[in-house]
Design a protein around this motif. Structure first.
Motif, mmCIF file in Angstrom:
data_model
loop_
_atom_site.group_PDB
_atom_site.id
_atom_site.type_symbol
_atom_site.label_atom_id
_atom_site.label_comp_id
_atom_site.label_asym_id
_atom_site.label_seq_id
_atom_site.Cartn_x
_atom_site.Cartn_y
_atom_site.Cartn_z
ATOM 1 N N TRP A 1 0.807 -1.221 0.000
ATOM 2 C CA TRP A 1 0.000 0.000 0.000
ATOM 3 C C TRP A 1 0.837 1.265 0.000
ATOM 4 C CZ3 TRP A 1 -0.980 -3.306 4.454
ATOM 5 C CH2 TRP A 1 -0.463 -2.843 5.663
ATOM 6 N N SER A 2 0.234 2.329 -0.594
ATOM 7 C CA SER A 2 0.904 3.626 -0.646
ATOM 8 C C SER A 2 0.344 4.563 0.425
ATOM 9 C CB SER A 2 0.695 4.265 -2.016
ATOM 10 O OG SER A 2 -0.687 4.397 -2.282
ATOM 11 N N LYS A 3 -0.873 4.268 0.861
ATOM 12 C CA LYS A 3 -1.534 5.157 1.827
ATOM 13 C C LYS A 3 -2.632 4.381 2.546
ATOM 14 C CE LYS A 3 -4.689 8.378 0.500
ATOM 15 N NZ LYS A 3 -5.353 9.622 0.081
ATOM 16 N N VAL A 4 -2.823 4.694 3.812
ATOM 17 C CA VAL A 4 -4.017 4.226 4.518
ATOM 18 C C VAL A 4 -4.646 5.416 5.222
ATOM 19 C CG1 VAL A 4 -3.266 1.827 4.941
ATOM 20 C CG2 VAL A 4 -2.745 3.590 6.621
ATOM 21 N N ILE A 5 -5.964 5.408 5.252
ATOM 22 C CA ILE A 5 -6.683 6.373 6.085
ATOM 23 C C ILE A 5 -7.514 5.545 7.058
ATOM 24 C CG2 ILE A 5 -8.420 8.207 6.205
ATOM 25 C CD1 ILE A 5 -7.595 9.174 3.533
ATOM 26 N N VAL A 6 -7.457 5.930 8.320
ATOM 27 C CA VAL A 6 -8.169 5.206 9.370
ATOM 28 C C VAL A 6 -9.172 6.143 10.027
ATOM 29 C CG1 VAL A 6 -7.913 3.993 11.584
ATOM 30 C CG2 VAL A 6 -6.117 3.790 9.843
ATOM 31 N N TYR A 7 -10.369 5.638 10.207
ATOM 32 C CA TYR A 7 -11.396 6.359 10.971
ATOM 33 C C TYR A 7 -11.770 5.463 12.153
ATOM 34 C CZ TYR A 7 -12.218 9.139 6.687
ATOM 35 O OH TYR A 7 -12.094 9.950 5.586
ATOM 36 N N ASP A 8 -11.480 5.936 13.346
ATOM 37 C CA ASP A 8 -11.891 5.224 14.572
ATOM 38 C C ASP A 8 -13.041 5.996 15.184
ATOM 39 O OD1 ASP A 8 -9.963 3.248 14.459
ATOM 40 O OD2 ASP A 8 -8.590 4.258 15.853
ATOM 41 N N SER A 9 -14.139 5.326 15.432
ATOM 42 C CA SER A 9 -15.257 6.040 16.062
ATOM 43 C C SER A 9 -15.897 5.190 17.148
ATOM 44 C CB SER A 9 -16.301 6.442 15.017
ATOM 45 O OG SER A 9 -16.744 5.315 14.301
ATOM 46 N N VAL A 10 -16.516 5.890 18.072
ATOM 47 C CA VAL A 10 -17.262 5.211 19.137
ATOM 48 C C VAL A 10 -18.714 5.663 19.064
ATOM 49 C CG1 VAL A 10 -15.348 4.824 20.733
ATOM 50 C CG2 VAL A 10 -16.546 7.015 20.767
ATOM 51 N N ASP A 11 -19.595 4.738 19.330
ATOM 52 C CA ASP A 11 -21.022 5.032 19.225
ATOM 53 C C ASP A 11 -21.450 6.118 20.203
ATOM 54 O OD1 ASP A 11 -20.948 2.980 17.451
ATOM 55 O OD2 ASP A 11 -22.415 1.717 18.485
ATOM 56 N N VAL A 12 -22.397 6.927 19.744
ATOM 57 C CA VAL A 12 -22.926 7.950 20.652
ATOM 58 C C VAL A 12 -24.101 7.354 21.431
ATOM 59 C CG1 VAL A 12 -22.204 9.925 19.319
ATOM 60 C CG2 VAL A 12 -24.417 8.880 18.822
#
Lengths: 138, 138
Positions: free
Chosen positions: B127-138
């Motif tokens: 891979w050349s790039k990763v984007i990570v989104y970490d979220s927690v439920d509201v």
């Protein structure tokens, strides 16, 4: 028949055998099972006023109603950025909106659904940007 | 006992009553239930060679093994961009890797897990790039 009914009360393994015969599974297993459907729709919202807790709450309220209004949505999760913080982690968005659909066709029904269109009409003024990732399982 | 075993074979509604008594639910209901846990980890991978089907297949193979090797992963879905195409839709990534965890602590166990570290070591060259989104439920 009588033999089967006796097995029902022998213990957990017997229960699971019967459940297997009936095509049933324990509720507790649901979390680790793959949900039905293969379409994942993930939207990240950036707010016009990122510091406004009121705007964020309003958007979350809108999404909460939206998820109740469209029967094609098979799973919906509303989130906010976690506390994790590494270079690769995007943390600028305010709200994460994750939906599972059975397939592309049902996602398209959602896109054109009156409840969804009304949501956009009523809440779009709150966000400055959205990024959408639509994926299908391999 | 005999009466109960007869009810088992009466039809769907009787089956569901028995399932209710046993604390069981039909598999088909799993999709609409909220999975356990509140942590959503979504990673998007961009390939160094985006046109290489072989590289994409290799990455998917690595992720498939990874999801089997970490028990803290409560749900894993591996996807590729859907055919949907609007201005707001990001389609440049090659593979979507969506994970559910019970909580932040379990996601941290995953981050440091030998199977995960080995995956990074063996596949990061793809891979050349990763984007990570970490979220927690509201």
């Amino acid at each position: 028949m009588k033999k089967l009914s006796r097995r029902l009360f022998l213990g957990n393994s017997a229960l699971l055998s019967v459940a297997g015969l009936l095509g049933l599974a324990p509720v507790a297993k649901a979390a680790t099972q793959k949900p039905k459907g293969n379409f994942v729709h993930h939207v990240y919202f950036w707010l016009k006023n990122p510091e406004s807790a009121a705007d964020k709450a309003k958007l979350i309220e809108g999404l909460t109603n939206l998820k109740k209004g469209v029967k094609e949505i098979k799973l919906a999760r509303i989130g906010v950025p976690a506390t994790t913080n590494r270079d690769v982690i995007e943390r600028g968005y305010a709200v994460s909106w994750l939906l599972f659909f059975d397939n592309l066709e049902e996602e398209e029904i959602y896109q054109k659904h009156p409840v969804h269109l009304k949501f956009v009409e009523n809440y779009a003024h709150l966000w400055s940007k959205v990024i959408v990732y639509d994926s299908v399982d391999v």
